[in-house]
Design a protein around this motif. Sequence first.
Motif, PDB file in Angstrom:
ATOM      1  N   GLN A 248       0.212  -6.397   1.586  1.00 38.79           N
ATOM      2  CA  GLN A 248      -0.735  -5.375   1.997  1.00 38.79           C
ATOM      3  C   GLN A 248      -0.785  -5.302   3.528  1.00 38.79           C
ATOM      4  OE1 GLN A 248      -2.167  -3.213  -0.062  1.00 38.79           O
ATOM      5  NE2 GLN A 248      -1.141  -4.232  -1.793  1.00 38.79           N
TER       6      GLN A 248
ATOM      7  N   TRP B 150      -1.867   1.143   7.473  1.00 36.69           N
ATOM      8  CA  TRP B 150      -0.894   1.232   6.380  1.00 36.69           C
ATOM      9  C   TRP B 150       0.547   1.210   6.867  1.00 36.69           C
ATOM     10  CZ3 TRP B 150       2.919   4.815   5.859  1.00 36.69           C
ATOM     11  CH2 TRP B 150       2.819   5.984   6.644  1.00 36.69           C
TER      12      TRP B 150
ATOM     13  N   CYS C 198       0.835  -1.217   0.000  1.00 37.78           N
ATOM     14  CA  CYS C 198       0.000   0.000   0.000  1.00 37.78           C
ATOM     15  C   CYS C 198       0.857   1.250   0.000  1.00 37.78           C
ATOM     16  CB  CYS C 198      -0.948  -0.007   1.202  1.00 37.78           C
ATOM     17  SG  CYS C 198      -0.124   0.306   2.769  1.00 37.78           S
TER      18      CYS C 198
END
Length: 487
Positions: A129, A134, A111
């Motif tokens: 991911q 994040w 990401c």
Amino acid sequence: MEKILTDNMRFVDGLGRTRILNGMNIDDKHRDQSRFYYELDEAFFKKYRSYGFDIIRLAITWQNLEPRIREYNEDYLKSIDEIFALAEKYGVYILLDMHQDLFSGNDGKSCGDGAPDWAAITDGAKPRQPIFVWADGYFFGRWVSKSFDNFWQNTAVGGVGLQDRYCDLWRLLAKRYGDSPALFGFDLMNEPFPGTLSRKIFLRLITSAAIEIIRSNKVDKVALIKAVAKRDEKTMLDSLDASIIRDIMKRVDSVQAEFDHRYYSPFLNKTAAAIREITDNGIIMMEQSYICNSGVKQSASPITVNGKREPQQCFGPHAYDMTVDTPLYKYANASRVKAFFTEMHNTQKRLNVPVIVGEWGGCSDNKDTSWFPHAYELLEFFDEKKWGQMYWDYHGDDLDSPLMQMLSRTHPVAVAGEIKSYLYDVRAKEFTLNYTAEGKGDTLIYVHKPFTADGIKFKTLEKYENGASLISVKAAAGENTVKLIIE
């Protein structure tokens, strides 16, 4: 547009006035773009100025600029040309930010954003991911650490080191925008990360937090135990308040200093030298490591170019509450964030450079007003330090959202003299500016709503459709006070 320069810990313009710049981050983290993601057209700039904003931290990525080695994205650059042209027309400065998060998006496998896939050398570590938020790639992602390690070590790709290719890109941007009147400066890398050295930092950080919570008399142990038993998240978080933050972080300072001295300072000097080969215009911005966003001491030296201190440099700190990007952000603690920024103020004094806050805020919902008290505390802190700021971040519809109720505020724009203090008190709806005037030049103030002036003569230079105005005040030499009552 007046050229913005530095003078010790002030930004000044060509008339010698102290400048306080305010604006937003506008970022394009999207991949494979043929032009900048947001349409920053005439209507945007007109509205942006009406809210008192005069600077944009324009976040661009290596991936979009150089998707293939030495193949620069001319269509994308033309869209940046258009932004610079309109910024100049409307008196808005541009800070070019080479943005990254997790070093790269790894061709969509992570990401992150920033470097093109060809520049992300992971030594076989596989991107993924996020599991939680994040940023967990910084904490648990070997591919992130390895990518940064190879960047800091200038590992060669196609026979040329990664940093050398990065510098070539900055040379291109310096050549293209170095003569633009709208150029504020160059932000060399967003939130640089120490790579594998971060494992040592994170381990020491966790250990230090545990030691301080157990040993410190600043922590109410009984209240904390009860909070854990009740799963009272707010009380647990508040146990790590401003009084204990530096006690925890100081055990990490020496490891962070190792990165700053060994890798970060040489990178800053090298990249700044590449830009200065092309242009003397634009202020070079030093940031801090991602680790320092939470109050760890930054130890990088002032930027030098060919062994001499760069005369036009500034510091652009970032800080958020530790709950940012999580559902716990509703428990964000302004005093804790002010403790982070206080350490960054220490860095400013050590470097003897001006500051404009590069990032702060972090609320992803521009319609949420519940966190405004937190934001107002931080804005008043910036006023106290005489810092301009750039809010994180723009989502496309912010200028028509409740967010403007908080971000658009009365503030000095250009002060013809030395600022002693200024403050917009949102509760009292009063703005006060104290300064020592030199008897020449006009002081400019943005006022976000209709107002009454207390005993001063002023001239309205611009009147905006939203009821805001830009006024000028001419003062005699000596001590002066401007007080405005905001309706």
